[in-house]
Design a protein around this motif. Structure first.
Motif, short mmCIF file in Angstrom:
data_model
loop_
_atom_site.label_atom_id
_atom_site.label_comp_id
_atom_site.label_asym_id
_atom_site.label_seq_id
_atom_site.Cartn_x
_atom_site.Cartn_y
_atom_site.Cartn_z
N THR A 140 4.95 -2.66 8.30
CA THR A 140 4.60 -2.54 6.72
C THR A 140 5.23 -3.84 6.14
OG1 THR A 140 6.66 -1.44 6.80
CG2 THR A 140 4.83 -0.01 6.92
N SER B 88 0.90 -1.03 -0.05
CA SER B 88 -0.06 0.20 0.11
C SER B 88 0.76 1.32 -0.11
CB SER B 88 -0.93 -0.06 1.20
OG SER B 88 -1.61 1.39 1.30
N THR B 89 0.23 2.44 -0.61
CA THR B 89 1.10 3.58 -0.60
C THR B 89 0.15 4.66 -0.11
OG1 THR B 89 2.42 3.07 -2.49
CG2 THR B 89 2.26 5.48 -1.86
N ARG B 90 -0.79 4.99 -0.82
CA ARG B 90 -1.90 5.94 -0.69
C ARG B 90 -2.62 5.69 0.83
NH1 ARG B 90 -0.73 6.03 -5.32
NH2 ARG B 90 -1.28 3.79 -5.43
#
Length: 315
Positions: free
Chosen positions: A71, A49-51
């Motif tokens: 993460t 995931s980024t956003r």
């Protein structure tokens, strides 16, 4: 107070959704506050995931909370064989809220039954993505001035697209018409078509993406064909570039039409669309900050009245 989770959008009533949208708007006006000062938010991301991760962490920081998290499951005790249950029980000792993304459908619901602190679902497999859904609803409301009676075109991966599934569920309150554009292999699952029929939601299906087909759209919701959901990579290669939106295809678009995308994109929106006034996907991602601030307050029992009366605004 009973523990309040944010696992699915399905349980929210129309009034609940509109209430949360008002919260989003208030946080857009004043995002920096200390409403969560002294709180700890744990982010557990077992899938890339980024956003979503960064906006959840930014939302916590802008509200004065501290953030801890995982993460990479390979760097946690799960790599030693610790179960998800034990991980959740341990993290609940340290945090006031757990935000979790997991690759297994239903993992967030399981977490809510195990952990003693609120669970916020940041996406579970191909199932649901309720926080993305809230920011989508807020984006639609901001650009259209209403959620009622809209023509919403859903394009791309409608089979595995958890954002699509969540949006269909949430929009049942607002009399939408959905237009489904997908390769045969990625059509909307029958269970969601049945859901539409059972809830009086109109929908039709198209086999092409072109300027004539999308000329009636209020919202054009593009999605990525998700390579990670395919067990057969040949099938992925066959469908990944079937529908690509290009600027030339917007010549007949309604003036109010906006293009949304949960991101990341690969090839499904050409870069020549980015400067078009119909493009809204970058602003949409920014709205995720305000939606996730609202979700934190929702699960902690902080009301809109509390937010409006808040004296901790930092300009």
């Amino acid at each position: 107070m009973n523990k309040r989770d944010f696992v699915t959008i399905a349980g929210l009533k129309k009034a609940d959704i509109l209430y949360l949208i008002r919260m989003c708007a208030e946080f857009e006006r004043h995002p920096n506050r200390e409403l969560l000062k002294g709180r700890i938010v744990a982010t557990l991301f077992f899938e890339a995931s980024t956003r979503t991760r960064l906006s959840f962490e930014t939302a916590a920081n802008r509200l004065g909370a501290n953030v801890i998290g995982i993460t990479d499951a390979g760097l946690s005790s799960m790599s030693k064989g610790e179960t998800l249950k034990d991980t959740l029980l341990m993290v609940a000792n340290y945090a006031d809220i757990i935000v979790m993304r997991h690759y297994i459908e239903g993992a967030a619901q399981y977490a809510s039954e195990v952990a003693g602190v609120p669970i916020v679902n940041a996406g579970d497999g191909a199932h649901t993505h309720p926080s993305q859904c809230l920011l989508d609803l807020y984006s639609i409301y901001k650009t259209q001035g209403t959620l009622e009676n809209l023509d919403i075109y859903l394009v791309g991966d409608l089979k595995y697209g958890r954002t699509v599934h969540s949006l269909i569920t949430a929009m049942r309150h607002f009399n939408p018409t959905f237009h489904l554009i997908a390769p045969r292999e990625l059509e909307l699952p029958d269970e969601y078509k049945l859901y539409c029929k059972d809830n009086g939601i109109r929908f039709d299906e198209h086999s092409e993406l072109n300027e004539d087909v999308i000329s009636g759209a209020d919202i054009l919701y593009m999605t990525r064909v998700q390579k990670e959901r395919f067990s057969d990579l040949m099938e992925y290669e066959r469908v990944k570039n079937v529908f690509i939106l290009r600027a030339a295809m917007l010549s007949k678009a309604r003036a109010n039409m906006k293009i949304l995308h949960p991101l990341p994109r690969v090839n499904e929106i050409a870069y020549d669309v980015d400067d078009n006034p119909h493009a809204y996907y970058i602003q949409q991602a920014r709205n995720g900050l305000y939606a996730r601030e609202a979700i934190y307050c929702h699960v902690l029992g902080i009301t809109l009245d509390d937010i409006l009366a808040d004296k901790t605004i930092i300009d």
